[in-house]
Motif scaffolding. Structure first.
Motif, PDB file in Angstrom:
ATOM      1  N   GLN A 215       0.515  -1.360  -0.213  1.00  0.00           N
ATOM      2  CA  GLN A 215       0.043  -0.086   0.422  1.00  0.00           C
ATOM      3  C   GLN A 215       0.643   1.325  -0.162  1.00  0.00           C
ATOM      4  OE1 GLN A 215      -2.681  -0.998   3.422  1.00  0.00           O
ATOM      5  NE2 GLN A 215      -4.054   0.243   2.298  1.00  0.00           N
ATOM      6  N   GLY A 219       0.820   4.194  -2.602  1.00  0.00           N
ATOM      7  CA  GLY A 219       0.562   4.814  -2.653  1.00  0.00           C
ATOM      8  C   GLY A 219       0.950   6.160  -1.695  1.00  0.00           C
ATOM      9  N   LEU A 338      -2.523   4.867   4.854  1.00  0.00           N
ATOM     10  CA  LEU A 338      -2.498   6.377   3.416  1.00  0.00           C
ATOM     11  C   LEU A 338      -2.493   7.088   3.370  1.00  0.00           C
ATOM     12  CD1 LEU A 338      -4.706   3.829   0.989  1.00  0.00           C
ATOM     13  CD2 LEU A 338      -2.675   3.764   0.983  1.00  0.00           C
ATOM     14  N   ASN A 350      -6.782   3.814  -4.444  1.00  0.00           N
ATOM     15  CA  ASN A 350      -6.284   2.820  -3.011  1.00  0.00           C
ATOM     16  C   ASN A 350      -7.071   1.903  -2.624  1.00  0.00           C
ATOM     17  OD1 ASN A 350      -3.888   4.214  -4.433  1.00  0.00           O
ATOM     18  ND2 ASN A 350      -4.226   6.006  -2.953  1.00  0.00           N
ATOM     19  N   VAL A 436      -3.755   1.681 -11.042  1.00  0.00           N
ATOM     20  CA  VAL A 436      -2.994   1.377 -10.067  1.00  0.00           C
ATOM     21  C   VAL A 436      -1.658   0.526 -11.226  1.00  0.00           C
ATOM     22  CG1 VAL A 436      -2.757  -0.595  -8.443  1.00  0.00           C
ATOM     23  CG2 VAL A 436      -4.941   0.898  -7.897  1.00  0.00           C
ATOM     24  N   ASN A 445       3.778   7.720  -8.034  1.00  0.00           N
ATOM     25  CA  ASN A 445       3.031   7.839  -7.019  1.00  0.00           C
ATOM     26  C   ASN A 445       3.454   9.314  -7.352  1.00  0.00           C
ATOM     27  OD1 ASN A 445       5.493   7.664  -5.327  1.00  0.00           O
ATOM     28  ND2 ASN A 445       4.757   5.957  -4.804  1.00  0.00           N
TER      29      ASN A 445
END
Length: 492
Positions: A215, A219, A338, A350, A436, A445
């Motif tokens: 994750q 992100g 996140l 996300n 993604v 990102n």
């Protein structure tokens, strides 16, 4: 924002009474897990987004009271800093076109809030750490007018008995001291909620812990703090250090910090609440008049407010939540990994990845956490936060693998399968998981874009402060465009 409290300081007697009450709540909760019916039909999700306010100079605007009055929507609330607000989204399912409808709702609500904020002279920025924030901004009246925040500040420093030390080594090095928890307010996040049954909680929590590293690599959006370029997701280390109740000696003894990844896989949600009682002293020891045993004996669901309040001051990246709505208790996994931003569509990409991947990982015949040590999951979390788009993880079946290869080859197909189980339409899955996929292919990102943009502006001759301000202006334009961050141009 957390539960409200009335006091800012507490007596020794209050602390003793609170400890005893929390233990009573824990005993009742254990009985409820065996005997009581929890609310669980279709899986439900929820969302919270923390936001920053800036003024016409792109600096933090200590104006959340004025802005919230102008927005006049109970879904928007205060956060720790006067330059922070929080947007709460009502729980919902994800099937069919509901995620696409959620995107439109989020954009509409945020556009409305932005228009109202602009009338007051503020602008809303959705970003992990506001890059124009400086330590001198905390020399003003920075804390929101809420007793809970003052009580937390008092509690942290009463436990430490010395100033906070921030020491973060990344691309650059930040070392400083703070005499309040003000630096914590720099951390703005997206929190994803997943309502689950008691029987499924442990598997969902373990799966969420496994996913935390990927994750972050996917992100990350917080590379700058107080003018320094540090980690790709500096927010995770800042949050740990800015709320640390431990002195150096206690850290050396291995005492656990309030910001806690965890230390083992679990078999029940009870494991986590029991850890709270065993390891973490109360920061807000405020008791209610509820008799939890009597409420349970009457066939009702007790609030267990002391247990809930205590849990709210243990900042796990995947936090267990017990709540009662309309008289029915339920359980949630609250994913706090996140950062906020960069755009609404990025936030939902996300979220789609998380909800879909957790759904499959939690139901595999041989779960991944039976093949992977907890220490490896924690190391992946640290690598994702430090390195972002340069992260390499350990993963069963792959060994050492780059984050993009892991997601493209393994986790993205699982996320698609999981969303299909939720009943999410294929075009919706393709929209969000396609973002993604493209982030993985481009290896870009939010943190990558911020760092590359500042570097490009500095090559033009701008100072670091000027480059950060100009970057934030460009970031705001990208945020409002709702085009995914991997498509944003870097100045030539």
């Amino acid at each position: 924002m957390g539960d409200e409290v009335a006091a800012t300081t507490y007596t020794r007697e209050q602390r003793q009474a609170y400890r005893a009450k929390v233990r009573r709540c824990l005993d009742v909760f254990e009985r409820m897990l065996v005997e009581h019916a929890f609310d669980f039909g279709q899986p439900m999700t929820g969302l919270e987004i923390e936001l920053n306010l800036v003024n016409s100079n792109w600096e933090p605007d200590m104006a959340n009271a004025r802005v919230l009055e102008a927005i006049a929507d109970p879904d928007f609330q205060t956060e720790l800093g006067r330059y922070n607000i929080e947007f709460n989204v009502a729980p919902r399912q994800l099937g069919g076109q509901l995620m696409a409808e959620l995107e439109e709702q989020l954009r509409s609500s945020l556009d409305h809030a932005e228009e109202r904020a602009n009338r007051t002279g503020s602008e809303i920025i959705m970003i992990g750490i506001l890059p124009t924030l400086r330590t001198e901004h905390f020399e003003t009246d920075w804390m929101s007018a809420n007793p809970r925040y003052q009580a937390l500040d008092e509690a942290v420093f009463a436990a430490r008995r010395e100033d906070l030390e921030l020491d973060i080594r990344g691309v650059e090095h930040l070392k400083m001291y703070a005499d309040t928890i003000a630096p914590e307010s720099a951390c703005t996040s997206v929190q994803l909620h997943l309502q689950v049954s008691p029987a499924d909680f442990a598997a969902c929590w373990n799966a969420a812990q496994v996913l935390a590293g990927p994750q972050l690599a996917l992100g990350a959006n917080s590379p700058f703090l107080f003018g320094k370029r540090l980690w790709a997701e500096t927010r995770t280390e800042l949050f740990l250090q800015a709320t640390d109740t431990r002195s150096l000696e206690l850290r050396n003894q291995g005492v656990r910090p309030p910001v806690f990844f965890g230390e083992r896989w679990i078999t029940s949600i009870f494991d986590l609440f029991e850890e709270n009682v065993r390891y973490f002293p109360a920061l807000l020891p405020e008791c209610t008049d509820e008799d939890p045993e009597a409420v349970l004996a009457a066939g009702k669901a007790p609030r267990l407010q002391e247990m809930r309040l205590h849990n709210g001051t243990v900042y796990r990246w995947n936090r267990p939540v017990y709540d009662v709505v309309d008289g029915r208790p339920h359980l949630r996994v609250e994913n706090r990994v996140l950062p906020a931003g960069p755009t609404v569509v990025d936030v939902l990409a996300n979220a789609a990845f998380y909800y879909g991947a957790v759904t499959v990982l939690a139901t595999e015949d041989r779960p991944i956490w039976t093949k992977m040590s907890f220490d490896a999951a924690r190391a992946n979390f640290d690598a994702g936060a430090r390195l972002g788009a340069d992260a390499v993880f350990y993963w069963p079946g792959f060994g050492q693998v780059t984050w993009d290869e892991l997601i493209l080859r393994d986790l993205l197909p699982k996320a698609d399968e999981g969303l299909a189980r939720w009943g999410v339409d294929k075009d919706v899955r393709d929209r969000y998981l396609g973002i993604v996929r493209d982030r993985c292919i481009t290896q870009r990102n939010g943190a990558w874009w911020q760092a590359e943009t500042v570097a490009a502006l500095e090559r033009r001759g701008l100072s670091r402060d000027a480059a950060l301000t100009e970057m934030l202006k460009l970031y705001s334009q990208g945020m409002h465009s709702n085009e995914p961050v991997h498509t944003w141009e870097v100045p030539g």
